[in-house]
Design a protein around this motif. Structure first.
Motif, PDB file in Angstrom:
ATOM      1  N   SER A  64       0.835  -1.200   0.000  1.00  0.00           N
ATOM      2  CA  SER A  64       0.000   0.000   0.000  1.00  0.00           C
ATOM      3  C   SER A  64       0.871   1.252   0.000  1.00  0.00           C
ATOM      4  O   SER A  64       1.879   1.328   0.711  1.00  0.00           O
ATOM      5  N   GLU A  65       0.472   2.235  -0.784  1.00  0.00           N
ATOM      6  CA  GLU A  65       1.197   3.499  -0.825  1.00  0.00           C
ATOM      7  C   GLU A  65       0.557   4.539   0.093  1.00  0.00           C
ATOM      8  O   GLU A  65       0.955   5.701   0.092  1.00  0.00           O
ATOM      9  N   ASN A  66      -0.428   4.121   0.848  1.00  0.00           N
ATOM     10  CA  ASN A  66      -1.149   5.046   1.715  1.00  0.00           C
ATOM     11  C   ASN A  66      -1.362   4.409   3.084  1.00  0.00           C
ATOM     12  O   ASN A  66      -2.478   4.353   3.599  1.00  0.00           O
ATOM     13  N   LYS A  67      -0.282   3.941   3.698  1.00  0.00           N
ATOM     14  CA  LYS A  67      -0.377   3.149   4.911  1.00  0.00           C
ATOM     15  C   LYS A  67      -0.846   3.941   6.125  1.00  0.00           C
ATOM     16  O   LYS A  67      -1.520   3.388   7.003  1.00  0.00           O
ATOM     17  N   GLU A  68      -0.504   5.204   6.198  1.00  0.00           N
ATOM     18  CA  GLU A  68      -0.930   5.996   7.357  1.00  0.00           C
ATOM     19  C   GLU A  68      -2.451   6.142   7.386  1.00  0.00           C
ATOM     20  O   GLU A  68      -3.079   5.976   8.431  1.00  0.00           O
ATOM     21  N   LEU A  69      -3.043   6.440   6.236  1.00  0.00           N
ATOM     22  CA  LEU A  69      -4.498   6.544   6.181  1.00  0.00           C
ATOM     23  C   LEU A  69      -5.135   5.165   6.339  1.00  0.00           C
ATOM     24  O   LEU A  69      -6.212   5.039   6.938  1.00  0.00           O
ATOM     25  N   ALA A  70      -4.466   4.138   5.828  1.00  0.00           N
ATOM     26  CA  ALA A  70      -4.972   2.774   6.004  1.00  0.00           C
ATOM     27  C   ALA A  70      -5.020   2.413   7.488  1.00  0.00           C
ATOM     28  O   ALA A  70      -5.978   1.782   7.953  1.00  0.00           O
ATOM     29  N   TRP A  71      -3.996   2.812   8.237  1.00  0.00           N
ATOM     30  CA  TRP A  71      -3.994   2.564   9.691  1.00  0.00           C
ATOM     31  C   TRP A  71      -5.151   3.311  10.359  1.00  0.00           C
ATOM     32  O   TRP A  71      -5.822   2.767  11.248  1.00  0.00           O
ATOM     33  N   GLU A  72      -5.400   4.522   9.935  1.00  0.00           N
ATOM     34  CA  GLU A  72      -6.522   5.277  10.494  1.00  0.00           C
ATOM     35  C   GLU A  72      -7.848   4.573  10.187  1.00  0.00           C
ATOM     36  O   GLU A  72      -8.769   4.582  11.012  1.00  0.00           O
ATOM     37  N   TRP A  73      -7.936   3.959   9.011  1.00  0.00           N
ATOM     38  CA  TRP A  73      -9.157   3.209   8.693  1.00  0.00           C
ATOM     39  C   TRP A  73      -9.308   2.001   9.622  1.00  0.00           C
ATOM     40  O   TRP A  73     -10.391   1.699  10.100  1.00  0.00           O
ATOM     41  N   LEU A  74      -8.199   1.295   9.878  1.00  0.00           N
ATOM     42  CA  LEU A  74      -8.260   0.157  10.789  1.00  0.00           C
ATOM     43  C   LEU A  74      -8.764   0.583  12.161  1.00  0.00           C
ATOM     44  O   LEU A  74      -9.592  -0.101  12.782  1.00  0.00           O
ATOM     45  N   LYS A  75      -8.276   1.713  12.648  1.00  0.00           N
ATOM     46  CA  LYS A  75      -8.740   2.219  13.957  1.00  0.00           C
ATOM     47  C   LYS A  75     -10.222   2.576  13.896  1.00  0.00           C
ATOM     48  O   LYS A  75     -10.984   2.276  14.818  1.00  0.00           O
ATOM     49  N   PHE A  76     -10.622   3.220  12.813  1.00  0.00           N
ATOM     50  CA  PHE A  76     -12.029   3.599  12.656  1.00  0.00           C
ATOM     51  C   PHE A  76     -12.912   2.359  12.578  1.00  0.00           C
ATOM     52  O   PHE A  76     -13.986   2.296  13.185  1.00  0.00           O
ATOM     53  N   ALA A  77     -12.473   1.350  11.835  1.00  0.00           N
ATOM     54  CA  ALA A  77     -13.274   0.137  11.637  1.00  0.00           C
ATOM     55  C   ALA A  77     -13.442  -0.663  12.918  1.00  0.00           C
ATOM     56  O   ALA A  77     -14.349  -1.500  13.011  1.00  0.00           O
ATOM     57  N   THR A  78     -12.575  -0.438  13.893  1.00  0.00           N
ATOM     58  CA  THR A  78     -12.691  -1.141  15.176  1.00  0.00           C
ATOM     59  C   THR A  78     -13.195  -0.222  16.279  1.00  0.00           C
ATOM     60  O   THR A  78     -13.167  -0.590  17.452  1.00  0.00           O
ATOM     61  N   SER A  79     -13.663   0.964  15.900  1.00  0.00           N
ATOM     62  CA  SER A  79     -14.251   1.896  16.867  1.00  0.00           C
ATOM     63  C   SER A  79     -15.695   1.484  17.148  1.00  0.00           C
ATOM     64  O   SER A  79     -16.282   0.679  16.427  1.00  0.00           O
ATOM     65  N   ASP A  80     -16.280   2.063  18.187  1.00  0.00           N
ATOM     66  CA  ASP A  80     -17.663   1.738  18.530  1.00  0.00           C
ATOM     67  C   ASP A  80     -18.622   2.079  17.388  1.00  0.00           C
ATOM     68  O   ASP A  80     -19.575   1.340  17.133  1.00  0.00           O
ATOM     69  N   PHE A  81     -18.366   3.189  16.702  1.00  0.00           N
ATOM     70  CA  PHE A  81     -19.263   3.577  15.611  1.00  0.00           C
ATOM     71  C   PHE A  81     -19.320   2.481  14.553  1.00  0.00           C
ATOM     72  O   PHE A  81     -20.402   2.032  14.159  1.00  0.00           O
ATOM     73  N   ALA A  82     -18.151   2.042  14.080  1.00  0.00           N
ATOM     74  CA  ALA A  82     -18.106   1.034  13.017  1.00  0.00           C
ATOM     75  C   ALA A  82     -18.543  -0.332  13.523  1.00  0.00           C
ATOM     76  O   ALA A  82     -19.188  -1.097  12.795  1.00  0.00           O
ATOM     77  N   GLN A  83     -18.203  -0.663  14.764  1.00  0.00           N
ATOM     78  CA  GLN A  83     -18.593  -1.953  15.308  1.00  0.00           C
ATOM     79  C   GLN A  83     -20.103  -2.033  15.544  1.00  0.00           C
ATOM     80  O   GLN A  83     -20.709  -3.096  15.400  1.00  0.00           O
ATOM     81  N   GLN A  84     -20.727  -0.926  15.883  1.00  0.00           N
ATOM     82  CA  GLN A  84     -22.185  -0.910  15.977  1.00  0.00           C
ATOM     83  C   GLN A  84     -22.810  -1.088  14.594  1.00  0.00           C
ATOM     84  O   GLN A  84     -23.846  -1.743  14.450  1.00  0.00           O
ATOM     85  N   TYR A  85     -22.167  -0.522  13.591  1.00  0.00           N
ATOM     86  CA  TYR A  85     -22.624  -0.744  12.214  1.00  0.00           C
ATOM     87  C   TYR A  85     -22.546  -2.239  11.879  1.00  0.00           C
ATOM     88  O   TYR A  85     -23.470  -2.808  11.303  1.00  0.00           O
ATOM     89  N   VAL A  86     -21.437  -2.869  12.236  1.00  0.00           N
ATOM     90  CA  VAL A  86     -21.271  -4.309  12.013  1.00  0.00           C
ATOM     91  C   VAL A  86     -22.426  -5.074  12.651  1.00  0.00           C
ATOM     92  O   VAL A  86     -23.020  -5.969  12.044  1.00  0.00           O
ATOM     93  N   TYR A  87     -22.760  -4.716  13.879  1.00  0.00           N
ATOM     94  CA  TYR A  87     -23.841  -5.391  14.604  1.00  0.00           C
ATOM     95  C   TYR A  87     -25.186  -5.168  13.917  1.00  0.00           C
ATOM     96  O   TYR A  87     -26.000  -6.085  13.795  1.00  0.00           O
TER      97      TYR A  87
END
Length: 468
Positions: free
Chosen positions: A363-386
């Motif tokens: 990936s040429e955009n790893k810093e933003l990719a890391w931010e996505w990983l954090k977002f995807a495991t946040s309560d907001f995204a995890q509630q979406y998963v649920y």
């Protein structure tokens, strides 16, 4: 004279309006504007970005997801339940990260391993949903995450349910110890589900929280036949004889003190598919088949499960899926209960399931990719998963009102998520799984006895390993 006077007046008026305009622009830049998505830019930018561009201006993170995801909201035509679309995640992420753009690439589960391999090879995405993490990490295609975790003071692994992080650890091409290549995204678990009404009809005591194979056998046998209350045919047990049969068998072996084998790196793995415990476990499944409706090898016979006309007492190797939604939609909340799968002497056993999210090594955009990983495991995204019918992987989920409302079902599921065999079976998405599944099917269809089937699975899996 008049002409000259009018020209001077016009020039004065124009200069006045220019002065006002410059003043307004200056005030605007000092007071903190808003991005196109409506998120505050936070005032003066230390990096010199414009308020309209944002810190992540011009950066895009491409995210691959597997399954029935959809960009738009949808409504189930039967239950009327609304499922939010990915646009909700997109809007929130782009709001939290001004200037950034997230693009989704959605693929079906069918053939996902080969398709993911092709995408990684051609560099099509930055972030991947990665259930086959062990194989892809070993190829050097995934970015190790420990350096990002260590450098990010706002992030903590303690937010995840016990064993969820350890379950997805894997070995890189040069690793000597298991490392973190993915964060838990979609949680999952396996457990035993049963219908209390059928137990009541037959006068059989409910399953214990941690039933043994002997307990399952005894109680399933008592509930196979003509129901004494309804007069309908009942079956004591059901399990899939196709797709998940390998995991059902391995769990039975774990309950007997055995295991699938040893090792994690491919050059260190030794299969024990034909061990005494595995053979005994397969013979037990053959006995359970006699107490089940016909068709388990083709995933049939369970059509009435989780309906008011259910005719099966015990369901082995159940996953959460639509369990809660269907149970309550059918008005079965007082009938359906959960027991844990078979555990070894350490209290662990059963398939570690779900999906982590990872960053592609190229990936040429790893810093933003890391931010996505954090977002995807946040309560907001995890509630979406649920809300989409999947299962969250964070501890905070146990305190959500939408979860506590279904505590009788979801409490045991969260417990099951914290006690599977970890790390995930390294062969779980590789050819040995399908070899073992095929031989279990051969035994269930009478082509081979348990010993013959597992000897063949052991031989072919070992040969695959040697020629890999």
């Amino acid at each position: 004279m008049i002409k000259c006077s009018l020209t001077k007046g016009s020039s004065f008026i124009l200069a006045f309006f220019l002065l006002v305009l410059l003043t307004l622009v200056g005030c605007s830049s000092d007071s903190g504007g808003t991005t196109d998505s409506g998120a505050s830019s936070g005032g003066d930018s230390t990096n010199g970005e414009s308020a309209s561009g944002g810190e992540w201006a011009g950066q895009t993170v491409k995210v691959q997801l597997i399954g029935d995801f959809s960009m738009e909201d949808s409504t189930d035509p039967i239950t009327g339940v609304k499922t939010p679309g990915l646009k909700n995640l997109k809007d929130e992420f782009e709001k939290q990260y001004p200037g950034a753009t997230v693009e989704f690439i959605i693929m079906p589960w069918e053939g996902y391993t080969e398709k993911t391999q092709a995408m990684l090879t051609s560099g099509e995405a930055d972030v991947y949903q990665m259930p086959g993490i062990a194989d892809f990490a070993a190829q050097g295609l995934l970015e190790p995450l420990q350096p990002y975790i260590d450098a990010d003071s706002e992030f903590s692994l303690d937010s995840f349910i016990d064993n969820q992080v350890d379950g997805w650890k894997a070995l890189g091409p040069d690793s000597s110890e298991l490392d973190i290549f993915g964060l838990p995204f979609l949680g999952d678990a396996r457990f035993i589900t049963y219908d209390k009404k059928i137990f009541d009809d037959w006068g059989v005591e409910y399953l214990s929280e941690f039933p043994t194979m002997e307990e399952i056998s005894e109680k399933a046998a008592k509930m196979t036949g003509t129901n004494p209350v309804t007069g309908e045919q009942n079956y004591g047990v059901w399990f899939r004889g196709d797709w998940s049969s390998a995991f059902t068998l391995v769990n039975a072996a774990e309950g007997l003190g055995g295991k699938w084998g040893t090792g994690f790196a491919w050059d260190e793995i030794e299969f024990q598919f034909n061990s005494q415990e595995m053979v005994k476990g397969l013979n037990w499944l053959l006995d359970m088949q006699k107490l089940a409706p016909e068709g388990i090898v083709s995933n049939q016979g369970n059509e009435k499960w989780l309906t008011k006309d259910n005719n099966i007492a015990i369901m082995l190797n159940q996953g959460p899926g639509d369990l809660v939604q269907q149970t309550y939609a059918q008005g079965l909340e007082d009938r359906i209960a959960i027991a844990q799968e078979f555990k070894d002497e350490n209290g662990q056993g059963g398939l570690f399931a779900g999906s982590p999210i990872t960053i592609a090594k190229d990936s040429e955009n790893k810093e933003l990719a890391w931010e996505w990983l954090k977002f995807a495991t946040s309560d907001f995204a995890q509630q979406y998963v649920y809300e989409t019918g999947a299962f969250p992987a964070v501890k905070s989920a146990t305190e959500w009102e939408s979860v506590k409302e279904y505590e009788s079902l979801l409490g045991p599921v969260f417990k099951a998520m914290s006690t599977p065999y970890t790390p995930r079976y390294p062969w779980g998405s590789a050819q040995p799984r399908f070899i073992l599944t095929s031989e279990i099917e051969a035994a269930l269809t009478g082509k081979r006895n348990a010993q013959e089937a597992l000897d063949k699975a052991q031989k072919e899996s070992t040969e695959w390993l040697e020629n890999r």
